[in-house]
Structures are given as structure tokens and as C-alpha cells.
Write a protein that holds these residues in place. Structure first.
Motif, PDB file in Angstrom:
ATOM      1  N   TYR A 164      -8.351  -0.036  -3.193  1.00 11.68           N
ATOM      2  CA  TYR A 164      -8.767   0.748  -2.012  1.00 11.68           C
ATOM      3  C   TYR A 164      -7.724   0.530  -0.946  1.00 11.68           C
ATOM      4  N   ASP A 166      -6.738   2.068   3.017  1.00 10.89           N
ATOM      5  CA  ASP A 166      -7.105   2.857   4.205  1.00 10.89           C
ATOM      6  C   ASP A 166      -6.145   2.491   5.350  1.00 10.89           C
ATOM      7  N   ILE A 168      -4.103   3.712   8.795  1.00 10.21           N
ATOM      8  CA  ILE A 168      -3.907   4.775   9.990  1.00 10.21           C
ATOM      9  C   ILE A 168      -2.633   4.299  10.729  1.00 10.21           C
ATOM     10  N   TYR A 181       4.219   8.559   9.796  1.00  6.32           N
ATOM     11  CA  TYR A 181       3.134   8.808   8.848  1.00  6.32           C
ATOM     12  C   TYR A 181       3.816   9.419   7.530  1.00  6.32           C
ATOM     13  N   SER A 185       3.472   7.317   3.963  1.00  7.83           N
ATOM     14  CA  SER A 185       2.714   7.935   3.033  1.00  7.83           C
ATOM     15  C   SER A 185       3.715   8.205   1.746  1.00  7.83           C
ATOM     16  N   TYR A 189       2.686   6.481  -1.572  1.00  2.00           N
ATOM     17  CA  TYR A 189       2.285   7.228  -3.157  1.00  2.00           C
ATOM     18  C   TYR A 189       3.498   7.023  -4.064  1.00  2.00           C
ATOM     19  N   THR A 205     -10.036   4.633  -3.431  1.00  2.00           N
ATOM     20  CA  THR A 205      -9.852   5.631  -2.533  1.00  2.00           C
ATOM     21  C   THR A 205      -8.502   5.179  -1.967  1.00  2.00           C
ATOM     22  N   VAL A 206      -7.666   6.459  -1.579  1.00  2.00           N
ATOM     23  CA  VAL A 206      -6.589   6.138  -0.854  1.00  2.00           C
ATOM     24  C   VAL A 206      -6.319   7.226   0.245  1.00  2.00           C
ATOM     25  N   ASP A 207      -6.488   6.383   1.552  1.00  2.00           N
ATOM     26  CA  ASP A 207      -6.619   7.365   2.344  1.00  2.00           C
ATOM     27  C   ASP A 207      -5.500   6.794   3.634  1.00  2.00           C
ATOM     28  N   ILE A 208      -4.595   7.655   4.001  1.00  2.00           N
ATOM     29  CA  ILE A 208      -3.346   7.719   4.762  1.00  2.00           C
ATOM     30  C   ILE A 208      -3.509   8.805   5.868  1.00  2.00           C
ATOM     31  N   THR A 209      -3.577   8.265   7.111  1.00  2.00           N
ATOM     32  CA  THR A 209      -3.884   9.171   8.101  1.00  2.00           C
ATOM     33  C   THR A 209      -3.121   8.894   9.430  1.00  2.00           C
TER      34      THR A 209
END
Length: 258
Positions: A164, A166, A168, A181, A185, A189, A205-209
Motif C-alpha cells: 500500500y 499513498d 501526496i 510529482y 511518481s 513506479y 493500492t498505489v496512489d500518488i497525487t
């Protein structure tokens, strides 16, 4: 005959327990969420260690640390012991001075011998040094070739599950935020792609915002790492077989021919 049968059954039971211990997995959960690091290590279903101070290992360490306190000796014994220590320290200092004098004399004699030695020995040493380095490099490369496949076997046996991430990436400047960003990212990846080649990876889950107009970034991540102990044992046996038949026996044959 009865004794032999009993011994055979005992050996089979021990082997079965060893195989069961090797088949059971060792797992660890690691998480860094909200700026707090948590971890827990389990052997099958047994909790071995965790960040809250629990687990069997910490309990065993706590029992070992409970040692009975020793009673202090009377003052007279302490004074006599201090006098003995001071006398021993004086003798040690005198002996060390004598040893230093002897070592200095030996150093001067050895320097004279080295200066009087012929220059041919130095040439021979300088000629033999590259050969020694070459042989060491060859042996290291041979060991690497022998350990290549077994090491990959161990790496592929490591499972990274429930991964997991997450993140920001924040910055008050929109341009800098977009740049950061893209860098973060891309690095994440690329790292995940390398991990998926080397290990057995299962993503959750992999979430980069990008966090435009935010002052602080946020980094949350967690993963479960597991490995069966049988995997490194099999890899070690594989390495030994390759080493014996590919390196050890051919080197022995070469030495016999010489």
C-alpha cells in the motif's frame, strides 16, 4: 530390533518436525502511516516481535535480563584490591616500556635488512601482484556465477503482498509541485517495476497525487513480507552442488595436472 525401531521412529519424528518448521512461513508487517512506524514479526501464527513491545523474543530477553544483584564487598577489601591494582599497573607500565625498547631495536634491525636486501625480490613481488589480483577476480567471478541462480531463487521466494502506497507531493508553487510529482511518481513506479522482477509482488493500492497549494507532503506506506525457510535451504544445497561440480572438482584436477 525393538531399540532400532524406536530410534528410527524418533529420527523420523525429528525429521518431520524439522520439515514442518522449514515449511511454515516467516512474515513481517511494516507500516509507516501518519508519521508513525509500526511493525510485527510472526513465525506462522506465533507472534515473535512487534513495535508495541510484545512477542516471544522480547519476553525471553526480559527473563535473561533479570539477573540477581551481587552484594558489595566491605571497604577493607576494596582498599586492598585498589592497592593490588596499583602495584600491578606499575609492573605492567614497566614491562610495556621494556617491550617498546625491544620493538624499536627490532624495527631498526629490520629496516637495515630491508635496505640491504637485493632489488630482485621487489621486482618479483611487483610481477606477482597482478597475477594474484587476476586469480582473486577469477575466483570471485566463479563464485558469483555459482551463486547467481540460487540467489535468484531466494529473491523470488520473498513475497511482498498487501503493498500500500499513498503519497501526496505538495508544494505551494504549482510549477515546482508538478516537477516534484513527476520525479517522485517516476522513481516510485520504476522501483516497483524492479521489485516485481526481483521479488514476488502483489499490489494493494498505489496512489500518488500532486498537492497543489499545500505546504506539507504526506507519505503513507505498508507492506507484508513473507518467506518460507525451505527456500534458502534449497538454494544453499543448490549452490553447494554447483560449487562442487563446477569449481571445486575442476580446480583439484588442474592442481593435480600441475
Amino acid at each position: 530390533m525393538i531399540v532400532l525401531k524406536i530410534l528410527m521412529w524418533i529420527l523420523l519424528a525429528v525429521l518431520g518436525l524439522v520439515l514442518l518448521a522449514l515449511i511454515l512461513p516467516v512474515s513481517a508487517k511494516i507500516s509507516y502511516i501518519g508519521g508513525k512506524l509500526n511493525y510485527s514479526v510472526k513465525y506462522s501464527f506465533l507472534p515473535m516481535l512487534d513495535s508495541d513491545g510484545g512477542g516471544l523474543l522480547k519476553k525471553l530477553k526480559g527473563r535473561k535480563n533479570k539477573v540477581p544483584e551481587k552484594k558489595e564487598a566491605p571497604d577493607e577489601d576494596k582498599t586492598s584490591e585498589s592497592e593490588e591494582v596499583s602495584a600491578e599497573s606499575e609492573t605492567v607500565i614497566s614491562e610495556s616500556k621494556a617491550a617498546e625498547d625491544v620493538s624499536e631495536k627490532n624495527d631498526t634491525v629490520s629496516e637495515k635488512r630491508e635496505n640491504s636486501a637485493p632489488k630482485k625480490s621487489k621486482r618479483k613481488r611487483s610481477e606477482s601482484e597482478p597475477e594474484e589480483k587476476k586469480s582473486k577476480l577469477e575466483s570471485i567471478l566463479e563464485l558469483w556465477e555459482a551463486a547467481d541462480r540460487p540467489a535468484l531463487k531466494i529473491f523470488k521466494g520473498i513475497k511482498l503482498s498487501e503493498l500500500y502506497i499513498d503519497i501526496i507531493v505538495a508544494n505551494e508553487d504549482a510549477y515546482k509541485c508538478a516537477l516534484n510529482y513527476g520525479r517522485v511518481s517516476g522513481a516510485i513506479y520504476q522501483l516497483l517495476g524492479w521489485f516485481s522482477v526481483l521479488f514476488n509482488v502483489k499490489l494493494k493500492t498505489v496512489d500518488i497525487t500532486p498537492g497543489f497549494a499545500l505546504s506539507e507532503s504526506r507519505w503513507d506506506a505498508s507492506v507484508k513480507v513473507s518467506l518460507n525457510l525451505m527456500t534458502p535451504v534449497i538454494a544453499g544445497i543448490w549452490f553447494l552442488i554447483i560449487y562442487i561440480f563446477k569449481i571445486f572438482i575442476p580446480s583439484r584436477k588442474k592442481s593435480e595436472v600441475r
